[in-house]
Design a protein around this motif. Structure first.
Motif, PDB file in Angstrom:
ATOM      1  N   ALA A 177     -18.851  -9.635  26.672  1.00  0.00           N
ATOM      2  CA  ALA A 177     -18.232  -8.587  27.478  1.00  0.00           C
ATOM      3  C   ALA A 177     -19.314  -7.731  28.118  1.00  0.00           C
ATOM      4  CB  ALA A 177     -17.310  -7.745  26.608  1.00  0.00           C
TER       5      ALA A 177
ATOM      6  N   ARG B  62     -24.317  -0.596  17.020  1.00  0.00           N
ATOM      7  CA  ARG B  62     -23.399  -1.748  16.899  1.00  0.00           C
ATOM      8  C   ARG B  62     -23.917  -2.771  15.893  1.00  0.00           C
ATOM      9  NH1 ARG B  62     -22.651  -2.006  23.394  1.00  0.00           N
ATOM     10  NH2 ARG B  62     -21.061  -0.370  23.538  1.00  0.00           N
TER      11      ARG B  62
ATOM     12  N   ILE C  64     -22.206   2.127  26.293  1.00  0.00           N
ATOM     13  CA  ILE C  64     -23.499   2.802  26.297  1.00  0.00           C
ATOM     14  C   ILE C  64     -23.590   3.769  27.469  1.00  0.00           C
ATOM     15  CG2 ILE C  64     -24.741   1.006  25.042  1.00  0.00           C
ATOM     16  CD1 ILE C  64     -25.887   0.111  27.774  1.00  0.00           C
TER      17      ILE C  64
END
Ligand code: ARG
Length: 269
Positions: free
Chosen positions: A109, A117, A160
């Motif tokens: 993605a 993460r 982000i």
């Protein structure tokens, strides 16, 4: 009379039998339809957020299928490893938990492998890098980060770019708003509710084509980890090493570059 009745019962039984045959025929047809040896291949679920052209999106003029660079890459990698891929669309902010609770086997993605993460999922190597872009309407007069002072800045939830906005907010007084999908950010700018949005440059440029009233400038301070894209897997999945191996083969034999040219128009990074 009796004979007539048993004939009727027989007829019903026959119909039932034929119907049963019908379904079983259909079932076996379904199982073998699709690609060659499709029935033996394990199907992996790819989680994505299909709001991100040219990475993953639905081209409504062509149909309802999710297409894009990430989809092609996933299919190429899976094909080499003998898997089939089923693409599942969800909000970007739900992708990590989809990996954690088994709703997806991997995620492509345009996701960046951040330290945060990495606490919850594993990543492949980076397969593409880009920069952040400040997107505004053409007549906004916003040309630098400092110009954002007092402005409303939109970001996609859980990205982000949202972190980037928080970082900017430490030095420049901005109001941050989030949305689930990138086209919503674009709409909010056009409607005048947002003064700007932070979007990955390659994605923003695609939106400029259909929105000549929009403009933007890149902020060039992103590291690979900050703005690169990598494939995410559940922690300790065996798929990580498998995929990473063929990914690196595709990087060194030029196959990945071919996909970059196809989807990003020759701008090999
Ligand atoms: N690269 C950014 C991140 O990892 C944004 C990715 C957004 N992807 C998407 N399909 N909408 O946070």
């Amino acid at each position: 009379m009796k004979k007539g009745l048993s004939l009727i019962i027989m007829a019903f039984l026959m119909i039932g039998l034929l119907a049963a045959c019908g379904t079983s025929n259909n079932e076996s047809k379904d199982a073998t339809s699709g690609k060659n040896e499709g029935k033996d291949k394990k199907v992996l679920i790819m989680g994505t957020s299909a709001d991100y052209p040219p990475f993953e999106y639905i081209d409504t003029t062509k149909g309802e299928e999710i297409i894009g660079f990430d989809v092609d890459l996933a299919k190429a990698l899976a094909d080499k490893l003998g898997y089939d891929v089923q693409v599942k669309d969800m909000d970007f902010s739900g992708l990590i938990s989809a990996l954690e609770n088994g709703q997806a086997d991997f995620v492509l993605a345009g996701m960046s492998p951040t330290e945060e993460r990495k606490k919850n999922v594993d990543f492949s190597d980076v397969y593409f890098t880009a920069n952040h872009m400040i997107v505004t309407s053409k007549d906004s007069g916003i040309k630098t980060i400092e110009d954002l002072k007092g402005k409303t800045v939109g970001v996609q939830l859980g990205t982000i770019q949202e972190e980037k906005a928080n970082e900017i907010a430490k030095t420049v007084d901005i109001k941050i708003e989030n949305r689930n999908r990138i086209p919503e950010l674009i709409q909010e700018i056009k409607a005048g509710r947002f003064d700007a949005a932070i979007i990955e440059d390659t994605v923003a440029e695609g939106f400029f084509k259909n929105n000549s009233d929009l403009d933007g400038f890149t902020i060039e301070d992103a590291t690979e980890e900050e703005a690169g894209s990598a494939i995410a897997f559940p922690k300790n999945s065996e798929l990580t090493a498998e995929f990473n191996k063929v990914l690196n083969e595709m990087i060194s034999n030029g196959e990945l570059d071919k996909l970059v040219v196809k989807w990003f128009g020759g701008d090999v990074k």
